[in-house]
Design a protein around this motif. Structure first.
Motif, PDB file in Angstrom:
ATOM      1  N   UNK A 606       2.820  -2.345   3.379  1.00 42.11           N
ATOM      2  CA  UNK A 606       3.001  -1.582   2.142  1.00 42.11           C
ATOM      3  C   UNK A 606       3.707  -0.248   2.378  1.00 42.11           C
ATOM      4  N   UNK A 607       4.038   0.047   3.637  1.00 44.45           N
ATOM      5  CA  UNK A 607       4.695   1.311   3.999  1.00 44.45           C
ATOM      6  C   UNK A 607       3.852   2.512   3.546  1.00 44.45           C
ATOM      7  N   UNK A 608       2.548   2.377   3.744  1.00 43.96           N
ATOM      8  CA  UNK A 608       1.628   3.483   3.465  1.00 43.96           C
ATOM      9  C   UNK A 608       1.279   4.137   4.796  1.00 43.96           C
ATOM     10  N   UNK A 612      -0.288   9.483   4.003  1.00 46.20           N
ATOM     11  CA  UNK A 612      -0.290   9.150   2.572  1.00 46.20           C
ATOM     12  C   UNK A 612      -1.471   8.271   2.183  1.00 46.20           C
ATOM     13  N   UNK A 613      -2.251   7.815   3.166  1.00 46.96           N
ATOM     14  CA  UNK A 613      -3.300   6.828   2.886  1.00 46.96           C
ATOM     15  C   UNK A 613      -4.360   7.373   1.929  1.00 46.96           C
ATOM     16  N   UNK A 614      -4.862   8.587   2.192  1.00 46.63           N
ATOM     17  CA  UNK A 614      -5.892   9.154   1.319  1.00 46.63           C
ATOM     18  C   UNK A 614      -5.424   9.271  -0.119  1.00 46.63           C
ATOM     19  N   UNK A 615      -4.194   9.712  -0.319  1.00 44.38           N
ATOM     20  CA  UNK A 615      -3.652   9.851  -1.672  1.00 44.38           C
ATOM     21  C   UNK A 615      -3.443   8.514  -2.360  1.00 44.38           C
ATOM     22  N   UNK A 718       2.644   0.683  -4.077  1.00 47.93           N
ATOM     23  CA  UNK A 718       2.951  -0.226  -2.957  1.00 47.93           C
ATOM     24  C   UNK A 718       1.672  -0.854  -2.404  1.00 47.93           C
ATOM     25  N   UNK A 719       0.604  -0.054  -2.292  1.00 41.55           N
ATOM     26  CA  UNK A 719      -0.664  -0.558  -1.749  1.00 41.55           C
ATOM     27  C   UNK A 719      -1.245  -1.643  -2.656  1.00 41.55           C
ATOM     28  N   UNK A 720      -1.261  -1.404  -3.966  1.00 42.44           N
ATOM     29  CA  UNK A 720      -1.805  -2.398  -4.896  1.00 42.44           C
ATOM     30  C   UNK A 720      -0.942  -3.653  -4.939  1.00 42.44           C
TER      31      UNK A 720
END
Length: 735
Positions: A606-608, A612-615, A718-720
């Protein structure tokens, strides 16, 4: 059957009224789920009044009796008023009376001895009638019908409690030799027979065909404009739904349009009425007195005066909480303004249905808040107008609900083995625990309540938990009203602005030991919003399914929450003026939750990136909480959430959404079973928002304890997207 219908003055009944009477007169419980103002009251009144007029078959000398249950005092009082013209031609055979917390002590004995149609609420049934059933023996012995009005409101924890109260009622009635028929009514119910059966515990027939005439309702979706102001983290801010709704109420009042504005909070109702009054004073000094607020927490005499003024037409506009949503016959109402989506489609249609009740055309306006769900709905109207109302979610087997009702039942009549089946399959497992806690003691073949205090006081069926906090004016000692214990930390903390009857007060002191908030009258140019912090631990994973490498889980959790500060915001714009710290004790909640985890490989896909993970998780959590009311019969404030980049129990990045009630309310479980659709709608709500980096319309939350920081809109999308790619395909429809 025809005589029963004619008893209430209907010469030519509509089909749903005739069928309701047929079922009732055959001794069959029935739910009538037809539109607002479709004559449901007359449908259930026909058999009720017929039975009361002909009580000769009853073994008691009193004649047949009936019990009416409503979720609010206002609705019961309104129904009593509506009875007068119907029963006047029938003579003295109908002796109707309201019996609730506002009934004077000197009148209560008359009601117990002589009334044959008692209008009350589940709270009074739980705390007053059932614990004192020997004094009600002649009434209960002759009980023929139990009317449950607005039955769709009995959902979540409240609905689960009411379900157990009704089982206690059936048990006490059986002791006196009666087996009442249940007559249920709702204008907005999904699967009404299933929901009614779960609520009452008896088979229920359903009637959904509506033959009543309907006036045209023009329904408007209204999105307030963006302002030049910026909120937290520089996000764009829309004009508040409160300010926009106050303007609409003002404009409608100037044109003589009778309007009710429904508001989600007590403070919001007071604020809208206050703003409208100020603006009307600039136009016509006779108009401000024709606008008022109506909410829970008022003293009984204040509520009665407002209801009378509304019915007489003395009031032209009202800003009200849901206390006026349910079934009250507000004749001549022209328009309804809904300030913010009320949480469910069922509530929205109930509120909109208050206008045009005489069959005339009407106007309904939904004013969107700066909130993910409201924004999603105004841009996806099919989610409102082409979807059925939500299924009623309740869980009578919740041990936190069931245990105190078993104690209350044992205090009413010793519990026996045959009684256990009545209260549900979880009862047998709970009984040894109640014995171990020395709440119940088994003697011979029955369990007995062992303590001196009243067993009915073990629980508050509204789920508030604890004694209400009294709001007292410090200078005079005058009681202004009350606030639920659960809301006290966030609404009457020191420094909070409290509104009452158009006047504003500042809270000087909150005494949690004595449940008192001392206030002084003031006119600050701001409102206050509490901030809190939350930690969560997993107690038990009940169900777990793979979503590719991700996992979707449901189970029991423990949540620790603490209110730590409050914000001061400008009244009209919502601009943050400052933050003040608070020192309040933490509160612990054991409840049910749905949660999902993702792996490092999925984050890479997801290119996280780690920074940026916490946000990304935080933004997905906020948006999913905002969207969940579209899939479960909950309000955003019924649920909570936590997101953690590395949770100690899962050892993975995890997002939790939990029920905000002890033992759970069924909302998280509903989220688990609809997770693919729920999270897909969450992703879309974030993606279609026009803001660049996130705003209250998509990923910012009004109750975030971290000041909406960190949040990453693009990373959340991207994560979802990656998470949903692994979601299992839904099963094919049954043949």
């Amino acid at each position: 059957m025809i005589n029963a219908i004619r008893a209430v003055g209907i010469e030519r009944p509509w089909a749903h009224q005739a069928r309701t009477a047929e079922h009732a007169l055959r001794g069959e419980s029935v739910v009538v789920a037809t539109g607002t103002a479709s004559g449901k009251s007359l449908a259930y009144l026909a058999p009720v009044l017929s039975a009361l007029l002909d009580g000769s078959e009853e073994p008691s000398g009193r004649g047949a009796t009936a019990l009416y249950l409503s979720p609010t005092k206002a609705l019961a009082a309104d129904q009593r008023r509506a009875l007068a013209p119907l029963t006047a031609p029938l003579g003295t055979g109908i002796r109707a009376a309201v019996y609730d917390g506002d009934t004077p002590v000197e009148e209560r004995e008359w009601v117990r001895q002589y009334a044959n149609y008692v209008l009350t609420n589940p709270d009074m049934l739980h705390r007053g009638i059932l614990p004192g059933h020997p004094r009600w023996s002649s009434f209960l012995r002759a009980l023929r019908y139990v009317v449950i009005d607005e039955c769709h409101t009995y959902r979540g924890v409240f609905g689960s409690h009411v379900a157990q109260v009704l089982r206690r009622l059936r048990r006490v009635c059986a002791r006196y030799g009666s087996s009442p028929v249940f007559l249920l009514a709702s204008a907005t119910a999904s699967d009404p027979a299933v929901a009614a059966c779960r609520l009452t515990g008896v088979p229920v027939a359903e009637i959904t065909e509506d033959g009543s005439p309907r006036g045209e309702v023009v329904f408007t979706l209204w999105e307030p404009p963006l302002t030049e102001l910026h909120g937290e983290q520089g996000a764009p801010v829309r004009r508040t739904a409160t300010a926009e709704s106050a303007d609409l109420l003002t404009d409608l009042a100037v044109q003589g349009v009778r309007t009710v504005t429904f508001v989600r909070s007590r403070r919001g109702a007071e604020l809208i009425a206050l703003i409208a009054q100020e603006r009307l004073a600039e136009v016509d000094r006779s108009l401000p007195d024709r606008i008022a607020a109506y909410r829970g927490g008022y003293l009984p005499e204040e509520r009665r005066a407002l209801e009378k003024a509304l019915h007489s037409g003395e009031l032209l506009g009202l800003a009200a909480t849901t206390a006026l949503e349910l079934g009250m016959d507000i004749a001549g109402l022209d328009a309804v303004v809904v300030a913010g989506y009320p949480g469910t489609r069922a509530s929205l249609w109930q509120q909109a249905g208050r206008a045009g009740r005489t069959g005339e055309g009407a106007l309904a306006i939904l004013v969107a808040r700066d909130d993910p769900l409201d924004t999603y709905l105004v841009h996806h109207p099919d989610a409102l107008f082409r979807q059925p109302v939500e299924s009623t979610v309740l869980d009578p087997d919740n041990p936190y609900v069931l245990a105190p009702h078993l104690c209350a039942a044992a205090a009413e009549l010793p519990l026996t083995e045959p009684d256990l089946e009545l209260f549900g399959p979880a009862t047998e497992e709970l009984m040894p625990q109640l014995e171990q806690r020395k709440l119940l003691r088994r003697r011979a073949k029955a369990w007995h309540w062992t303590r001196r205090e009243r067993a009915a006081d073990l629980t508050d069926i509204r789920g508030a938990g604890g004694s209400p906090v009294q709001v007292v004016e410090a200078a005079t000692g005058r009681l202004l009203g009350t606030v639920d214990a659960a809301a006290a930390h966030t609404t009457v903390h020191e420094g909070a602005v409290h509104l009452h009857q158009g006047r504003s007060y500042l809270v000087e002191q909150l005494d949690l030991d004595d449940s008192v908030a001392l206030v002084e009258e003031a006119t600050p140019p701001y409102s206050t919003t509490a901030r809190d912090t939350t930690a969560i631990s997993i107690l038990e994973t009940t169900t777990e399914i793979p979503w590719g490498d991700a996992r979707l889980c449901f189970g029991s959790v423990e949540v620790t929450n603490q209110v730590v500060s409050f914000l001061r915001r400008k009244l009209i714009t919502g601009e943050v003026l400052g933050e003040s710290k608070l020192d309040l004790p933490p509160r612990t909640l054991r409840t049910r939750a749905v949660w999902w985890t993702v792996t490092d490989d999925q984050l890479e896909e997801a290119r996280v990136h780690p920074q940026a993970l916490g946000g990304a998780l935080h933004a997905a959590e906020h948006a999913s909480i905002g969207i969940l009311p579209l899939f479960a019969t909950c309000d955003r404030w019924d649920i909570g959430g936590v997101s953690i980049p590395l949770h100690p129990d899962t050892l993975l990045p995890t997002v939790f959404v939990y029920d905000g009630h002890p033992g759970g309310a069924g909302f998280a479980e509903r989220a688990f079973h609809t997770a693919a659709r729920w999270l897909a709608a969450t992703r879309e709500a974030i993606a279609v928002c026009e803001c660049e980096a996130g705003c209250p319309s998509c990923i910012q939350s009004p109750k975030c304890g971290n000041g909406n920081d960190p949040l990453d809109k693009k990373a959340a999308i991207r994560l979802l997207t990656t998470l949903l790619a692994g979601a299992p395909e839904p099963p094919p429809p049954a043949e």
